[in-house]
Motif scaffolding. Sequence first.
Motif, PDB file in Angstrom:
ATOM      1  N   THR A  53      82.323 -29.619 -34.692  1.00  0.00           N
ATOM      2  CA  THR A  53      81.135 -29.676 -35.555  1.00  0.00           C
ATOM      3  C   THR A  53      80.512 -31.061 -35.533  1.00  0.00           C
ATOM      4  OG1 THR A  53      82.090 -27.984 -37.004  1.00  0.00           O
ATOM      5  CG2 THR A  53      80.295 -29.311 -37.898  1.00  0.00           C
ATOM      6  N   VAL A  54      81.373 -32.059 -35.634  1.00  0.00           N
ATOM      7  CA  VAL A  54      80.877 -33.442 -35.609  1.00  0.00           C
ATOM      8  C   VAL A  54      80.210 -33.752 -34.276  1.00  0.00           C
ATOM      9  CG1 VAL A  54      81.589 -35.858 -35.645  1.00  0.00           C
ATOM     10  CG2 VAL A  54      82.527 -34.275 -37.316  1.00  0.00           C
ATOM     11  N   GLU A  66      72.966 -33.397 -31.931  1.00  0.00           N
ATOM     12  CA  GLU A  66      71.695 -33.095 -32.586  1.00  0.00           C
ATOM     13  C   GLU A  66      71.009 -34.369 -33.066  1.00  0.00           C
ATOM     14  OE1 GLU A  66      70.057 -30.429 -36.385  1.00  0.00           O
ATOM     15  OE2 GLU A  66      72.189 -30.476 -35.854  1.00  0.00           O
ATOM     16  N   VAL A  67      71.800 -35.271 -33.642  1.00  0.00           N
ATOM     17  CA  VAL A  67      71.235 -36.541 -34.112  1.00  0.00           C
ATOM     18  C   VAL A  67      70.669 -37.344 -32.946  1.00  0.00           C
ATOM     19  CG1 VAL A  67      71.825 -38.774 -35.119  1.00  0.00           C
ATOM     20  CG2 VAL A  67      72.640 -36.676 -36.195  1.00  0.00           C
ATOM     21  N   ALA A  68      71.384 -37.342 -31.814  1.00  0.00           N
ATOM     22  CA  ALA A  68      70.895 -38.071 -30.636  1.00  0.00           C
ATOM     23  C   ALA A  68      69.566 -37.488 -30.149  1.00  0.00           C
ATOM     24  CB  ALA A  68      71.940 -38.011 -29.525  1.00  0.00           C
ATOM     25  N   LYS A  69      69.468 -36.135 -30.173  1.00  0.00           N
ATOM     26  CA  LYS A  69      68.218 -35.500 -29.765  1.00  0.00           C
ATOM     27  C   LYS A  69      67.082 -35.851 -30.717  1.00  0.00           C
ATOM     28  CE  LYS A  69      66.207 -30.978 -28.724  1.00  0.00           C
ATOM     29  NZ  LYS A  69      66.453 -29.513 -28.699  1.00  0.00           N
ATOM     30  N   LEU A  70      67.377 -35.806 -32.029  1.00  0.00           N
ATOM     31  CA  LEU A  70      66.365 -36.158 -33.019  1.00  0.00           C
ATOM     32  C   LEU A  70      65.941 -37.617 -32.881  1.00  0.00           C
ATOM     33  CD1 LEU A  70      67.760 -34.302 -36.164  1.00  0.00           C
ATOM     34  CD2 LEU A  70      65.774 -33.662 -34.792  1.00  0.00           C
ATOM     35  N   ALA A  71      66.911 -38.474 -32.586  1.00  0.00           N
ATOM     36  CA  ALA A  71      66.584 -39.890 -32.410  1.00  0.00           C
ATOM     37  C   ALA A  71      65.667 -40.085 -31.206  1.00  0.00           C
ATOM     38  CB  ALA A  71      67.868 -40.704 -32.245  1.00  0.00           C
TER      39      ALA A  71
END
Length: 318
Positions: free
Chosen positions: A219-220, A226-231
């Motif tokens: 999950t992490v 996902e965070v890397a993609k959003l960034a």
Amino acid sequence: MLPRYFNTDIDNRKRQINTLKIFNDNVVEITEGCEFDVSFNAGDHSLTVRVTLGGDFPKAKPLLEIRPLIEHPWVNEKGVVNAAPGLLNFTPHSDLGRVVQAVIREFQRNPPALASTDSSKPSSVPKLDADSRTSPSLSRYSLSPPIHPGSTMFPELNLLSTEELRFLDECDGRQIEFIEELPSVKDQNRMLDDLASQIEELAEENLRKESRLCELRQTVDARIEEVAKLAFDNERLFSIYQNLSEKYSPRNIQEELGKAAKTAEEESEKIAEQFLHGELDVDRFLNMFIKTKAVFQLRKTKEEKLCHQLNRLEKAGF
């Protein structure tokens, strides 16, 4: 009992040296990895234990020397500690720090007298009483100078006959059995067994949590992705925003109006030159020239008005 895990000789030697520094104060390294001095106070005397580790240590016993010379059953006339129980039973699995600590504590509990330099004076080393029931060959197991006749740190020895003591002295296997039957050793083994059980239960509990831990880790990892993609998207959109912000900033609009007005003015001049060279008739010239000049004047007026407004805003602190 906890299983023992055997390391390399170098690792064991380092571990032994670490225990010396952990369990004792005032440890000074004389020769790197070989000789150490441990100073301490025993009564009114300041003593030093020189700990020498040979090349075969910890397979071979360490050499402990006391300076200045003292009179004690554990120490010979040269100041070498040769009868301390920790040294007599020293193995590669012993703790050097605890062995030296036990020797120092013995001298601190029963401060020894300094050895006399006059050979004519009788030695002050206490002798075993005839009623102590301890055979001469077992005298080296005495842990301290007897304060009372027959006293010992192992009261269980007082329950043995002379023959049993002699057999105990001569038989290594019987010594191990005797030590393992001591209440303190039993308590320690029981404590180690309880600790081993606790460790096993903790290990089993950790294994039961392994699947949940793997799920949480996945999950992490997914959230990190996902965070890397959003960034990345944020950086891309921020770059677009920066470009648009610069493009549509008031000052940039003013500059673009100025450039557009200059372009319209140059276009009107070209039309005038074409008319002078006879390339355009009067009607066409007037139609094109008036339109171009109107565009030039409109852009120039807007540029000057915007510049005036921006200057006023800057003076007002905006």
